[in-house]
Design a protein around this motif. Structure first.
Motif, PDB file in Angstrom:
ATOM      1  N   PRO A 571       0.837  -1.191   0.000  1.00 26.15           N
ATOM      2  CA  PRO A 571       0.000   0.000   0.000  1.00 26.15           C
ATOM      3  C   PRO A 571       0.877   1.248   0.000  1.00 26.15           C
ATOM      4  N   THR A 572       0.320   2.300  -0.517  1.00 22.31           N
ATOM      5  CA  THR A 572       1.070   3.540  -0.519  1.00 22.31           C
ATOM      6  C   THR A 572       0.099   4.694  -0.257  1.00 22.31           C
ATOM      7  N   PRO A 573      -0.346   4.779   0.998  1.00 22.53           N
ATOM      8  CA  PRO A 573      -1.430   5.703   1.329  1.00 22.53           C
ATOM      9  C   PRO A 573      -1.100   7.158   1.045  1.00 22.53           C
ATOM     10  N   GLU A 574       0.165   7.540   1.215  1.00 18.90           N
ATOM     11  CA  GLU A 574       0.486   8.955   0.988  1.00 18.90           C
ATOM     12  C   GLU A 574       0.274   9.342  -0.467  1.00 18.90           C
ATOM     13  N   LEU A 575       0.718   8.430  -1.359  1.00 18.71           N
ATOM     14  CA  LEU A 575       0.527   8.687  -2.781  1.00 18.71           C
ATOM     15  C   LEU A 575      -0.958   8.707  -3.124  1.00 18.71           C
ATOM     16  N   ALA A 576      -1.685   7.723  -2.582  1.00 17.97           N
ATOM     17  CA  ALA A 576      -3.112   7.635  -2.883  1.00 17.97           C
ATOM     18  C   ALA A 576      -3.828   8.898  -2.408  1.00 17.97           C
ATOM     19  N   LEU A 577      -3.430   9.359  -1.227  1.00 11.59           N
ATOM     20  CA  LEU A 577      -4.059  10.557  -0.693  1.00 11.59           C
ATOM     21  C   LEU A 577      -3.856  11.763  -1.617  1.00 11.59           C
ATOM     22  N   ARG A 578      -2.654  11.906  -2.086  1.00 11.88           N
ATOM     23  CA  ARG A 578      -2.389  13.012  -3.014  1.00 11.88           C
ATOM     24  C   ARG A 578      -3.265  12.909  -4.258  1.00 11.88           C
ATOM     25  N   LEU A 579      -3.353  11.666  -4.776  1.00 13.48           N
ATOM     26  CA  LEU A 579      -4.127  11.492  -6.005  1.00 13.48           C
ATOM     27  C   LEU A 579      -5.608  11.771  -5.762  1.00 13.48           C
ATOM     28  N   TYR A 580      -6.118  11.328  -4.607  1.00 16.37           N
ATOM     29  CA  TYR A 580      -7.519  11.621  -4.277  1.00 16.37           C
ATOM     30  C   TYR A 580      -7.750  13.132  -4.264  1.00 16.37           C
ATOM     31  N   LEU A 581      -6.826  13.832  -3.650  1.00 17.97           N
ATOM     32  CA  LEU A 581      -7.002  15.288  -3.561  1.00 17.97           C
ATOM     33  C   LEU A 581      -6.965  15.936  -4.944  1.00 17.97           C
ATOM     34  N   GLN A 582      -6.041  15.403  -5.800  1.00 19.78           N
ATOM     35  CA  GLN A 582      -6.000  15.917  -7.169  1.00 19.78           C
ATOM     36  C   GLN A 582      -7.352  15.721  -7.855  1.00 19.78           C
ATOM     37  N   CYS A 583      -7.909  14.544  -7.660  1.00 21.54           N
ATOM     38  CA  CYS A 583      -9.192  14.234  -8.284  1.00 21.54           C
ATOM     39  C   CYS A 583     -10.290  15.135  -7.724  1.00 21.54           C
ATOM     40  N   ALA A 584     -10.233  15.339  -6.418  1.00 19.72           N
ATOM     41  CA  ALA A 584     -11.244  16.187  -5.794  1.00 19.72           C
ATOM     42  C   ALA A 584     -11.211  17.570  -6.431  1.00 19.72           C
ATOM     43  N   GLU A 585     -10.036  18.059  -6.642  1.00 22.55           N
ATOM     44  CA  GLU A 585      -9.910  19.390  -7.222  1.00 22.55           C
ATOM     45  C   GLU A 585     -10.462  19.432  -8.637  1.00 22.55           C
ATOM     46  N   ALA A 586     -10.186  18.329  -9.381  1.00 26.19           N
ATOM     47  CA  ALA A 586     -10.713  18.270 -10.741  1.00 26.19           C
ATOM     48  C   ALA A 586     -12.236  18.187 -10.717  1.00 26.19           C
ATOM     49  N   ALA A 587     -12.780  17.411  -9.780  1.00 31.47           N
ATOM     50  CA  ALA A 587     -14.232  17.301  -9.662  1.00 31.47           C
ATOM     51  C   ALA A 587     -14.824  18.660  -9.314  1.00 31.47           C
ATOM     52  N   ASN A 588     -14.109  19.392  -8.492  1.00 33.22           N
ATOM     53  CA  ASN A 588     -14.513  20.748  -8.143  1.00 33.22           C
ATOM     54  C   ASN A 588     -14.669  21.591  -9.407  1.00 33.22           C
ATOM     55  N   ASP A 589     -13.642  21.471 -10.272  1.00 33.20           N
ATOM     56  CA  ASP A 589     -13.684  22.263 -11.503  1.00 33.20           C
ATOM     57  C   ASP A 589     -14.795  21.788 -12.437  1.00 33.20           C
ATOM     58  N   SER A 590     -15.197  20.517 -12.267  1.00 37.22           N
ATOM     59  CA  SER A 590     -16.292  20.012 -13.096  1.00 37.22           C
ATOM     60  C   SER A 590     -17.650  20.233 -12.437  1.00 37.22           C
ATOM     61  N   ASP A 591     -17.630  20.922 -11.307  1.00 37.40           N
ATOM     62  CA  ASP A 591     -18.888  21.185 -10.607  1.00 37.40           C
ATOM     63  C   ASP A 591     -19.603  19.935 -10.148  1.00 37.40           C
ATOM     64  N   LEU A 592     -18.863  18.944  -9.753  1.00 35.87           N
ATOM     65  CA  LEU A 592     -19.490  17.710  -9.294  1.00 35.87           C
ATOM     66  C   LEU A 592     -19.286  17.584  -7.792  1.00 35.87           C
ATOM     67  N   GLU A 593     -20.215  18.166  -7.043  1.00 32.27           N
ATOM     68  CA  GLU A 593     -20.022  18.207  -5.602  1.00 32.27           C
ATOM     69  C   GLU A 593     -19.947  16.831  -4.951  1.00 32.27           C
ATOM     70  N   PRO A 594     -20.906  15.947  -5.257  1.00 24.92           N
ATOM     71  CA  PRO A 594     -20.845  14.655  -4.571  1.00 24.92           C
ATOM     72  C   PRO A 594     -19.553  13.908  -4.868  1.00 24.92           C
ATOM     73  N   VAL A 595     -19.106  14.036  -6.123  1.00 23.23           N
ATOM     74  CA  VAL A 595     -17.877  13.336  -6.496  1.00 23.23           C
ATOM     75  C   VAL A 595     -16.699  13.891  -5.706  1.00 23.23           C
ATOM     76  N   ALA A 596     -16.606  15.201  -5.677  1.00 21.89           N
ATOM     77  CA  ALA A 596     -15.518  15.835  -4.951  1.00 21.89           C
ATOM     78  C   ALA A 596     -15.579  15.425  -3.485  1.00 21.89           C
ATOM     79  N   TYR A 597     -16.795  15.385  -2.945  1.00 22.81           N
ATOM     80  CA  TYR A 597     -16.947  15.031  -1.544  1.00 22.81           C
ATOM     81  C   TYR A 597     -16.465  13.607  -1.291  1.00 22.81           C
ATOM     82  N   GLU A 598     -16.817  12.749  -2.248  1.00 21.23           N
ATOM     83  CA  GLU A 598     -16.419  11.351  -2.135  1.00 21.23           C
ATOM     84  C   GLU A 598     -14.882  11.225  -2.094  1.00 21.23           C
TER      85      GLU A 598
END
Ligand SMILES: Nc1nc2c(ncn2[C@@H]2O[C@H](COP(=O)(O)OP(=O)(O)OP(=O)(O)O)[C@@H](O)[C@H]2O)c(=O)[nH]1
Ligand SMILES: [Mg+2]
Lengths: 790, 207
Positions: A571-598
């Motif tokens: 497992p590599t939780p630190e890397l995964a965490l970074r990637l999740y945050l990157q995705c959240a930010e992208a979801a933010n830009d796509s106006d997808l609140e539930p996705v970003a929240y997830e």
């Protein structure tokens, strides 16, 4: 030190030269006084030195060259004699009286050349006479040199087209006949040499034979220089006769060398037009002959020829060169059962080079060659011979270099099949070569099908072959390899979002087989590639995309979630965490609140359950705060939940200073400059105050443990936060609070227990300078700062 | 005797395979040229009569194999050379770079008594190729090298078009002629007026 043998040889050569010089001296005197009888006598004695059997070919050649030079003088004398009226026929008769046969034949050849020049007899008769008489010398070394002398002096007197010796009686045919006969005799002498002398000297003899080879090969050069030897005559007479000699002599050294000579000495056009005959000889050679090298040389020459002029190409087609070569190689491999795989592959590799040069447009030929190679390799398992492996790499690299485009190689059905035979290590090397080719040429791999084929080709890098992980592998090498795969993933691109999504899905399928060691390298580039696609889609109108479209941001985010989840196996939780945050930010830009929240939820789960190292926690919490601060998609409720948790994590960090910093960073979560809805001055102040309390506690802790007060840095940092929000117009942050903080810091610094910290002092000083500066600015800012006393 | 010797001038042409040594010699001696490449094996000479200051000389021009594997017997024929021609292809850098090796190899093997002043001539061949567009060795560079090696005369030639070949060989002949012949002065221990020479040694068989 010179060996005894070599010393002896030097001695003998010295004696030979001395004898030769002495007789030459008398010969010169005779020549100067026009004494023919003495001239003949001394020249014969001089030539007797060539009767020695004691010299190696190299040394013998030295002696021969000296005699050769002397004979030129004699030749000139003979010419003068004939000019003075001496009959050349008489001279020719006269020299036959020399006592020893070897000197006699040298003299005969010398007079003979003058004889031909005088044209008193047809050249062909004289030549025929001489070449027959030379049979008298059966000692190989002496015979070979004598005959090469004959060849040399007759060289410019052969009846050739346009030569002065061409006439009714003399034709090119005679010239060819003469040289062929001399060649045949010389080859016989040369081949026979190996059977003479004791068996224990075999090695030495082979070496000497090898030195002598050029004397034999020279005849072929002479033949090639006869202008009258046109294609017709080459095809009908010269080549068949020479090949007959080569095949029938059954001698490994001679066959190898003479085949090489034929290829080098005669022009390319001739080879093309006689390919069948030439190639027909190869399977008839002794099994020990290194056929692959000679055959490779032929193909190399023809390749160069094709490359040299466009006009040559039709010739290649006309004679079906490829088919003939392919066929011949098959036959040779069949005939030489013992040929090592490396040899066979070398041949195919040469043929491939030839094909790429001559028929670059014929991919089917290229595939045929690879197919033939597969056939040869099949049933033998993976290759173990390192030379063969190297050859395969060369074979597989050739099309890449030629076409500069992996796409072409992907069209070759046999390409991956050849790769199957490589051992795992080499398979990887080849895969790296392929990736490098793509990088170098910026090849665009733009469809999912191509990506599928490509990943199949480089699977050695993508997963553990044979289900075993190679423990031997160097860590550095492994990183290097995986980084190149990562770069490759970044290169895959299609303009069409649908296709791009398919590409991404294909890549995912492959990299998921790579196991926990590879995923940390391969997952991030794929994640970013997918995020890039999301960005591209953001610019598009939802309606245009259509209902049934696969590539919607939502679907891609789903996909991303799965990819990152796969990292949990590493497992590599630190890397995964970074990637999740990157995705959240992208979801933010796509106006997808539930996705970003997830995505945030996922990141939080990782933070709570997987990240236990305190340093990693600090890094993670700051990433979380930073990302969360930039989010604008969240409604009040979601935002509250997330910020609440973030402040909670901050306050629970292990070390007080870390806590303090994380907590004051959280203040920004309640006050976002460009979001009017997020301007909660009260909670900002709460954060700052809490940070102050923690800073205080930290200070007291150091007091308790070290008996002095700790650094004031944290206070100065918090002061800066105060100033920031003060300036931004947060009504909760007022002059009094700032003033109080400044005084607190000043007192702390003046207390004698405080530790010296020049950095903190400087930091504080520059903060005060800033305040001063703002005051002096005047205007609204100046007024605002005015009441602060420093 | 020395007069007879002086009528013969020995010239050796050296250079990488394919630079056009054989072509240059054929162009000069026979005024013929062929586009076909036929590798030279061993060493080989052609002769040409040249007139010089009212005297007739025989130029003995030795052409050699540029491919090492076709030079199995060594270079005993370098001995007694009066001039050495170094040829390269102006379109192939390596062939120019190798001139130095050829020159040094010649000086070592032929061992002339005065290597500093032994006459060389450098030929930059194939200047016709692609109208000169593919050349990679400039005239300046070649001349600089020649100058650094004791002012070796330099010619740019095309064996194909016969350009400058005649002039180059004229210079070669002239320089060969200038070269002081290295006659190994041989004086027998006792001059046997009867001319008996030595006894035949019994080495070797009866042939
Ligand atoms: N265009 C052009 N081609 C030339 C010229 N001189 C020679 N060639 C060609 O270059 C190739 C090689 O020429 P050769 O004279 O055989 O070369 P070489 O130096 O004798 O080669 P080796 O015998 O292998 O040492 C042949 O195909 C010639 O036709 C020239 O001046 N111009
Ligand atoms: Mg040649």
């Amino acid at each position: 030190m010179m060996s005894e043998v070599a010393q002896d040889e030097e001695k003998w050569l010295g004696a030979g030269i001395a004898g030769l010089q002495q007789n030459a001296f008398y010969m010169h005197r005779a020549l100067d006084s026009n004494n023919l009888r003495d001239a003949l006598k001394y020249s014969a004695q001089m030539l007797s030195e060539l009767r020695t059997s004691r010299l190696s070919p190299h040394k013998y050649y030295e002696l021969y060259m000296r005699a050769f030079d002397e004979l030129r003088k004699l030749e000139m004398f003979f010419k003068e004699e004939t000019r003075r009226g001496c009959s050349i026929v008489d001279l020719y008769e006269l020299v036959q009286h020399a006592g020893n046969i070897l000197p006699r034949l040298y003299l005969l050849c010398t007079v003979g050349s003058v004889y031909i020049k005088s044209k008193e007899a047809p050249a062909k008769d004289v030549l025929k006479d001489l070449v027959e008489m030379c049979r008298g010398i059966q000692h190989p070394v002496r015979g070979l040199f004598l005959r090469s002398y004959l060849s040399q002096v007759s060289r410019d007197k052969l009846p050739d087209i346009g030569s002065e010796y061409e006439g009714d009686a003399d034709t090119v045919v005679d010239a060819v006949e003469f040289v062929l006969q001399n060649f045949t005799e010389m080859n016989k002498l040369w081949v026979r040499m190996q059977h003479q002398g004791p068996a224990r000297e075999k090695e030495k003899r082979e070496k000497e034979r090898s030195e002598l080879r050029d004397l034999v090969g020279k005849n072929l050069h002479v033949l090639s220089q006869i202008e009258g030897v046109d294609l017709e005559m080459y095809k009908e007479t010269v080549l068949p006769r020479v090949l007959e000699q080569v095949v029938n002599c059954k001698d490994e050294l001679a066959q190898y060398y003479l085949m090489d000579c034929i290829i080098q000495v005669f022009p390319d056009e001739y080879h093309l037009q006689t390919l069948e005959t030439l190639l027909g000889a190869y399977p008839q050679l002794q099994p020990s002959v290194d056929v692959k090298t000679v055959l490779s040389q032929l193909m190399e020459r023809l390749s160069n020829y094709a490359a040299s002029s466009a006009e040559a190409l039709p010739e290649f087609l006309q004679v079906e060169a490829f088919a003939k070569l392919n066929n011949a190689i098959g036959k040779v491999i069949e005939a030489q059962v013992d040929m090592p795989v490396a040899g066979a592959v070398t041949l195919y590799s040469s043929l491939l080079t030839f094909t790429l040069h001559v028929h670059p447009d014929r991919l089917d030929y290229v595939d045929q060659v690879l197919g033939a190679c597969v056939k040869k390799l099949s049933g033998k398992g993976k290759l173990e011979d390192s030379r063969a492996t190297k050859q395969i790499v060369a074979l597989l690299s050739a099309p890449l270099e030629k076409y500069n485009d992996i796409m072409t190689a992907l069209k070759l059905s046999n390409y991956p099949r050849v790769m199957e035979y490589l051992d795992n290590g080499t398979n990887k090397v080849m895969a790296v070569v392929i990736i490098q080719s793509i990088m170098k040429n910026n090849t665009c791999v733009s469809t999912a099908d191509k990506v599928e084929a490509l990943f199949e080709l480089i699977k050695g890098l993508i997963k553990d072959l044979d289900g075993t992980f190679d423990d031997e592998l160097d860590e550095e090498d492994f990183k290097e390899e995986q980084n190149s795969v990562a770069r490759l993933i970044q290169m895959l691109y299609s303009d069409d979002p649908e296709e791009m999504f398919k590409i991404i899905c294909t890549v995912r399928k492959h990299i998921l087989t790579g196991g926990p060691k590879r995923l940390p390298f391969t997952a991030p580039p794929l994640v970013f590639s997918a995020l890039k696609l999301v960005r591209r889609l953001q610019g598009q109108d939802e309606n245009v995309v259509g209902e049934e479209a696969l590539a919607t941001p939502k679907k891609i985010f789903q996909f991303l979630n799965q990819i990152i989840e796969a990292l949990s196996t590493v497992p590599t939780p630190e890397l995964a965490l970074r990637l999740y945050l990157q995705c959240a930010e992208a979801a933010n830009d796509s106006d997808l609140e539930p996705v970003a929240y997830e995505f945030f939820t996922q990141a939080y789960i990782l933070y709570e359950e997987e990240i236990s190292d305190s340093k990693a926690q600090v890094t993670a919490i700051h990433l979380i705060i930073g990302t969360l601060q930039r989010m604008h998609v969240f409604g009040v409720e979601n935002r509250d939940t997330l910020t609440h948790k973030a402040t909670g994590y901050s306050a629970k960090l292990l070390k007080k200073p870390d806590q303090c910093r994380a907590v004051y960073a959280c203040s920004h979560l309640f006050w976002v400059d460009d979001q009017d809805s997020v301007k909660d001055g009260e909670r900002v102040l709460l954060c700052l105050k809490r940070a102050l309390r923690i800073a205080n506690a930290a200070q007291q802790m150091t007091n308790a443990t070290r008996g002095g007060s700790g650094s004031v840095t944290l206070f100065v940092e918090i002061l800066n936060k105060y100033l920031y929000f003060f300036e931004k117009g947060n009504p909760q942050v007022n002059i009094a609070a700032i003033q109080g903080l400044i005084e607190l810091i000043t007192t702390e610094m003046q207390s004698d227990t405080s530790t010296q910290d020049p950095a903190a002092d400087a930091f504080f000083a520059s903060t005060l300078r800033y305040i001063q500066f703002q005051k002096q600015k005047g205007g609204v800012i100046g007024e605002k700062y005015e009441p602060i006393k420093v | 005797m020395s007069s007879r010797r002086r009528m013969l001038l020995k010239v050796i042409i050296l250079g990488d395979s394919g630079v056009g040594k054989t072509s240059l010699m054929n162009q000069y001696v026979n005024r013929k040229f062929s586009n076909q490449y036929k590798a030279t094996i061993g060493a080989d000479f052609l002769t040409k009569e040249v007139q010089f200051e009212d005297r007739l000389f025989t130029l003995q021009i030795w052409d050699t194999a540029g491919q090492e594997r076709f030079q199995s017997l060594g270079v005993a024929f370098y001995r007694g050379a009066d001039c050495c021609v170094l040829a390269y292809d102006v379109n192939v850098m390596k062939s120019f770079d190798n001139l130095n090796n050829w020159r040094e190899e010649f000086l070592i093997q032929a061992a002339p008594s005065d290597p500093e002043n032994f006459p060389f001539v450098v030929l930059g061949n194939k200047i016709d190729v692609d109208g000169g567009n593919s050349r990679v060795v400039s005239e300046k560079k070649a001349k600089a090298w020649c100058a650094s090696k004791g002012n070796i005369p330099y010619f740019e030639t095309s064996a194909k078009e016969g350009f400058n070949v005649e002039a180059a060989f004229e210079c070669i002949a002239k320089n060969a002629l200038k070269n002081e012949p290295e006659e190994e002065i041989y004086l027998p221990d006792t001059i046997d007026v009867a001319g008996g020479g030595r006894q035949q040694r019994s080495s070797g068989c009866e042939c």
